[in-house]
Design a protein around this motif. Structure first.
Motif, mmCIF file in Angstrom:
data_model
loop_
_atom_site.group_PDB
_atom_site.id
_atom_site.type_symbol
_atom_site.label_atom_id
_atom_site.label_comp_id
_atom_site.label_asym_id
_atom_site.label_seq_id
_atom_site.Cartn_x
_atom_site.Cartn_y
_atom_site.Cartn_z
ATOM 1 N N THR A 159 14.113 26.835 -40.084
ATOM 2 C CA THR A 159 14.292 26.288 -41.430
ATOM 3 C C THR A 159 13.037 25.561 -41.902
ATOM 4 N N LEU A 160 12.530 24.669 -41.064
ATOM 5 C CA LEU A 160 11.387 23.860 -41.499
ATOM 6 C C LEU A 160 10.124 24.699 -41.650
ATOM 7 N N SER A 161 9.916 25.658 -40.748
ATOM 8 C CA SER A 161 8.694 26.455 -40.907
ATOM 9 C C SER A 161 8.799 27.359 -42.130
ATOM 10 N N PHE A 162 10.002 27.857 -42.398
ATOM 11 C CA PHE A 162 10.211 28.632 -43.629
ATOM 12 C C PHE A 162 9.933 27.762 -44.854
ATOM 13 N N SER A 210 13.998 21.105 -27.209
ATOM 14 C CA SER A 210 14.342 22.136 -26.213
ATOM 15 C C SER A 210 14.905 23.404 -26.846
ATOM 16 N N ARG A 211 15.220 23.364 -28.148
ATOM 17 C CA ARG A 211 15.872 24.500 -28.799
ATOM 18 C C ARG A 211 14.918 25.389 -29.592
ATOM 19 N N ARG A 212 13.641 25.066 -29.583
ATOM 20 C CA ARG A 212 12.723 25.756 -30.465
ATOM 21 C C ARG A 212 12.636 27.255 -30.186
ATOM 22 N N VAL A 213 12.716 28.068 -31.250
ATOM 23 C CA VAL A 213 12.521 29.513 -31.170
ATOM 24 C C VAL A 213 11.204 29.869 -31.864
ATOM 25 N N VAL A 214 10.961 29.179 -32.980
ATOM 26 C CA VAL A 214 9.724 29.343 -33.745
ATOM 27 C C VAL A 214 8.873 28.102 -33.471
#
Ligand code: IMP
Ligand code: MG
Length: 183
Positions: free
Chosen positions: A110-113, A136-140
């Motif tokens: 969301t934030l990178s978008f 710990s949940r980062r995908v992007v």
């Protein structure tokens, strides 16, 4: 909705208030551009942004304020992976210094978008601030410039954050315990 209960308070309203005081102290000097715009990502950021702007006012910060509605979650606790704009900002941010405000940085999508979306509208600078961060949940790959609290990999609600549309009104942040989940 899965069977669950909300009993473990992670941050009380007093703890949130104390943290925001410090956070705003660190943030205020970045908010002095002549054209400074704060953009809240709806719906989770409404309470955080409302508290931030009132604290920033004491530091003589006077932003323009707008909101964008982004959706990536269905009705559950897992992101669908695809971010879409369901309601865009209406302010012209060309040349403006923007601070994006979100409730929680989870996978980072969301934030990178949002950062890219607002940057493409011609903002001179886009900074980011989230109340919570679940690193710990980062995908992007994504980092916020300012973070209120880091949290473990729990689903949390309150102070704007919801589970299936509920619990946004809680003045504190609590962990959701799912009763159909072992441990
Ligand atoms: P991301 O795109 O995965 O980083 O997710 C960001 C959005 O997911 C946030 O703006 C929240 O609306 C939602 N979200 C992620 N984790 C939680 C949580 O623990 N509780 C409530 N909402 C969450
Ligand atoms: Mg949400």
């Amino acid at each position: 909705m899965r069977p669950h209960h909300i009993r473990d308070v992670l941050f009380t309203d007093a703890e949130i208030a104390r943290r925001l005081d410090t956070l705003v102290g660190a943030l205020a000097d970045e908010c002095r551009a002549a054209d400074f715009v704060m953009i809240g990502i709806l719906r989770g950021s409404f309470m955080f942004l409302a508290d931030l702007v009132r604290l920033l006012y004491r530091h003589d910060v006077h932003p323009r304020i707008d909101f964008i509605t982004l959706e990536s979650y269905g009705s559950g606790t897992e992101s669908s992976g695809q971010v879409r704009v369901t309601k865009d900002i209406t302010l012209d941010v060309r040349g403006a210094h923007v601070l994006l405000v979100d409730d929680i940085l989870d996978t980072g999508r969301t934030l990178s978008f949002a950062r890219q979306w607002i940057g493409e509208k011609g903002a001179a600078a886009v900074r980011t601030c989230t109340l919570l961060d679940k690193p710990s949940r980062r995908v992007v790959p994504c980092r916020a410039d300012h973070v209120g609290f880091a949290v473990e990999n729990h689903f949390v609600v309150g102070y704007g954050l919801d589970y299936d549309g509920r619990y946004r009104e809680l003045p504190y942040i609590a962990r959701v315990t799912f009763l159909d989940e072992p441990g």
